[in-house]
Design a protein around this motif. Structure first.
Motif, PDB file in Angstrom:
ATOM      1  N   ASN A  23       0.840  -1.184   0.000  1.00 27.10           N
ATOM      2  CA  ASN A  23       0.000   0.000   0.000  1.00 27.10           C
ATOM      3  C   ASN A  23       0.885   1.247   0.000  1.00 27.10           C
ATOM      4  N   GLY A  24       0.575   2.218  -0.838  1.00 23.06           N
ATOM      5  CA  GLY A  24       1.359   3.440  -0.937  1.00 23.06           C
ATOM      6  C   GLY A  24       2.450   3.391  -1.993  1.00 23.06           C
ATOM      7  N   VAL A  25       2.632   2.236  -2.629  1.00 22.23           N
ATOM      8  CA  VAL A  25       3.630   2.046  -3.684  1.00 22.23           C
ATOM      9  C   VAL A  25       2.874   1.597  -4.933  1.00 22.23           C
ATOM     10  N   PHE A  26       3.465   1.740  -6.118  1.00 15.87           N
ATOM     11  CA  PHE A  26       2.801   1.273  -7.328  1.00 15.87           C
ATOM     12  C   PHE A  26       3.734   0.404  -8.160  1.00 15.87           C
ATOM     13  N   SER A  27       3.117  -0.347  -9.074  1.00 19.53           N
ATOM     14  CA  SER A  27       3.840  -1.179 -10.030  1.00 19.53           C
ATOM     15  C   SER A  27       3.229  -0.932 -11.398  1.00 19.53           C
ATOM     16  N   GLU A  28       4.048  -0.913 -12.440  1.00 16.24           N
ATOM     17  CA  GLU A  28       3.545  -0.660 -13.794  1.00 16.24           C
ATOM     18  C   GLU A  28       3.904  -1.808 -14.727  1.00 16.24           C
ATOM     19  N   ARG A  29       3.020  -2.083 -15.663  1.00 18.04           N
ATOM     20  CA  ARG A  29       3.233  -3.101 -16.695  1.00 18.04           C
ATOM     21  C   ARG A  29       2.723  -2.549 -18.026  1.00 18.04           C
ATOM     22  N   GLY A  30       3.397  -2.918 -19.093  1.00 12.32           N
ATOM     23  CA  GLY A  30       2.963  -2.529 -20.431  1.00 12.32           C
ATOM     24  C   GLY A  30       2.116  -3.624 -21.052  1.00 12.32           C
ATOM     25  N   VAL A  31       1.097  -3.217 -21.792  1.00 12.70           N
ATOM     26  CA  VAL A  31       0.257  -4.167 -22.520  1.00 12.70           C
ATOM     27  C   VAL A  31       0.052  -3.600 -23.929  1.00 12.70           C
ATOM     28  N   THR A  32       0.306  -4.437 -24.933  1.00 15.15           N
ATOM     29  CA  THR A  32       0.173  -3.993 -26.319  1.00 15.15           C
ATOM     30  C   THR A  32      -1.237  -4.283 -26.827  1.00 15.15           C
ATOM     31  N   ILE A  33      -1.865  -3.230 -27.338  1.00 14.24           N
ATOM     32  CA  ILE A  33      -3.206  -3.311 -27.914  1.00 14.24           C
ATOM     33  C   ILE A  33      -3.049  -3.135 -29.418  1.00 14.24           C
ATOM     34  N   GLN A  68      -0.817  -0.414 -33.636  1.00 15.79           N
ATOM     35  CA  GLN A  68      -0.748  -0.929 -32.276  1.00 15.79           C
ATOM     36  C   GLN A  68      -0.157   0.127 -31.367  1.00 15.79           C
ATOM     37  N   ARG A  69      -0.446   0.025 -30.080  1.00 13.39           N
ATOM     38  CA  ARG A  69       0.118   0.910 -29.053  1.00 13.39           C
ATOM     39  C   ARG A  69       0.380   0.086 -27.810  1.00 13.39           C
ATOM     40  N   THR A  70       1.443   0.401 -27.131  1.00 17.98           N
ATOM     41  CA  THR A  70       1.703  -0.213 -25.836  1.00 17.98           C
ATOM     42  C   THR A  70       1.226   0.767 -24.773  1.00 17.98           C
ATOM     43  N   LEU A  71       0.277   0.315 -23.976  1.00 18.80           N
ATOM     44  CA  LEU A  71      -0.281   1.129 -22.909  1.00 18.80           C
ATOM     45  C   LEU A  71       0.354   0.704 -21.600  1.00 18.80           C
ATOM     46  N   VAL A  72       0.567   1.654 -20.718  1.00 24.04           N
ATOM     47  CA  VAL A  72       1.132   1.357 -19.414  1.00 24.04           C
ATOM     48  C   VAL A  72       0.010   1.399 -18.383  1.00 24.04           C
ATOM     49  N   VAL A  73      -0.132   0.275 -17.670  1.00 26.74           N
ATOM     50  CA  VAL A  73      -1.140   0.161 -16.627  1.00 26.74           C
ATOM     51  C   VAL A  73      -0.426   0.244 -15.285  1.00 26.74           C
ATOM     52  N   ARG A  74      -0.920   1.132 -14.419  1.00 32.35           N
ATOM     53  CA  ARG A  74      -0.340   1.296 -13.082  1.00 32.35           C
ATOM     54  C   ARG A  74      -1.283   0.705 -12.044  1.00 32.35           C
ATOM     55  N   TYR A  75      -0.713  -0.117 -11.179  1.00 26.31           N
ATOM     56  CA  TYR A  75      -1.473  -0.706 -10.068  1.00 26.31           C
ATOM     57  C   TYR A  75      -1.000  -0.079  -8.768  1.00 26.31           C
ATOM     58  N   SER A  76      -1.915   0.560  -8.064  1.00 20.40           N
ATOM     59  CA  SER A  76      -1.646   1.168  -6.754  1.00 20.40           C
ATOM     60  C   SER A  76      -2.650   0.581  -5.771  1.00 20.40           C
ATOM     61  N   PRO A  77      -2.243  -0.397  -4.979  1.00 14.49           N
ATOM     62  CA  PRO A  77      -3.191  -1.034  -4.071  1.00 14.49           C
ATOM     63  C   PRO A  77      -3.765  -0.048  -3.045  1.00 14.49           C
ATOM     64  N   ARG A  78      -5.011  -0.253  -2.721  1.00 18.86           N
ATOM     65  CA  ARG A  78      -5.691   0.610  -1.759  1.00 18.86           C
ATOM     66  C   ARG A  78      -5.706  -0.013  -0.364  1.00 18.86           C
ATOM     67  N   PHE A  79      -5.484  -1.312  -0.305  1.00 18.30           N
ATOM     68  CA  PHE A  79      -5.502  -2.021   0.984  1.00 18.30           C
ATOM     69  C   PHE A  79      -4.670  -3.278   0.863  1.00 18.30           C
ATOM     70  N   ALA A  80      -4.355  -3.907   1.987  1.00 17.50           N
ATOM     71  CA  ALA A  80      -3.569  -5.140   1.981  1.00 17.50           C
ATOM     72  C   ALA A  80      -4.426  -6.308   1.499  1.00 17.50           C
ATOM     73  N   GLY A  81      -3.807  -7.275   0.837  1.00 17.92           N
ATOM     74  CA  GLY A  81      -4.511  -8.449   0.345  1.00 17.92           C
ATOM     75  C   GLY A  81      -4.493  -8.503  -1.166  1.00 17.92           C
ATOM     76  N   GLN A  82      -5.086  -9.571  -1.707  1.00 18.73           N
ATOM     77  CA  GLN A  82      -5.122  -9.741  -3.159  1.00 18.73           C
ATOM     78  C   GLN A  82      -6.216  -8.881  -3.773  1.00 18.73           C
ATOM     79  N   GLU A  83      -5.982  -8.456  -5.002  1.00 21.04           N
ATOM     80  CA  GLU A  83      -6.945  -7.643  -5.721  1.00 21.04           C
ATOM     81  C   GLU A  83      -6.843  -8.023  -7.193  1.00 21.04           C
ATOM     82  N   SER A  84      -7.953  -8.017  -7.885  1.00 24.43           N
ATOM     83  CA  SER A  84      -7.945  -8.298  -9.314  1.00 24.43           C
ATOM     84  C   SER A  84      -8.871  -7.326 -10.005  1.00 24.43           C
ATOM     85  N   GLY A  85      -8.643  -7.193 -11.299  1.00 24.75           N
ATOM     86  CA  GLY A  85      -9.510  -6.265 -12.042  1.00 24.75           C
ATOM     87  C   GLY A  85      -9.248  -6.345 -13.511  1.00 24.75           C
TER      88      GLY A  85
END
Length: 85
Positions: A23-33, A68-85
């Motif tokens: 929580n309070g940190v983020f991770s980024e991944r690229g996805v090509t569309i 095509q474009r590579t989009l960057v998705v940022r995940y910033s958790p809001r709480f502890a535990g697993q999350e999916s979306g």
């Protein structure tokens, strides 16, 4: 007969793992569309609907037919535990 140009999205069907992110940190991944259709694909604001996931790529954006474009998705958790979306 009129045939309208239509975009067609080609994106990875499987999700991707952001790893362990605290929580309070983020991770980024690229996805090509890819646009395999015949018209321009438009992606506007609100392309993601979950608060923890955001596109860092400027919106709105357009992907021309065959492009095509590579989009960057940022995940910033809001709480502890697993999350999916």
């Amino acid at each position: 007969i009129t045939v309208a140009a239509a975009p067609k999205v080609d994106a990875p069907a499987a999700g991707f793992d952001f790893g362990a992110v605290t929580n309070g940190v983020f991770s980024e991944r690229g996805v090509t569309i890819r646009n395999t259709g015949t018209g321009t694909l438009l992606l506007g604001p609100g392309a993601t609907s979950l608060d923890a996931f955001r596109l860092t790529t400027a919106e709105p954006l357009a992907i021309r037919a065959g492009g095509q474009r590579t989009l960057v998705v940022r995940y910033s958790p809001r709480f502890a535990g697993q999350e999916s979306g």
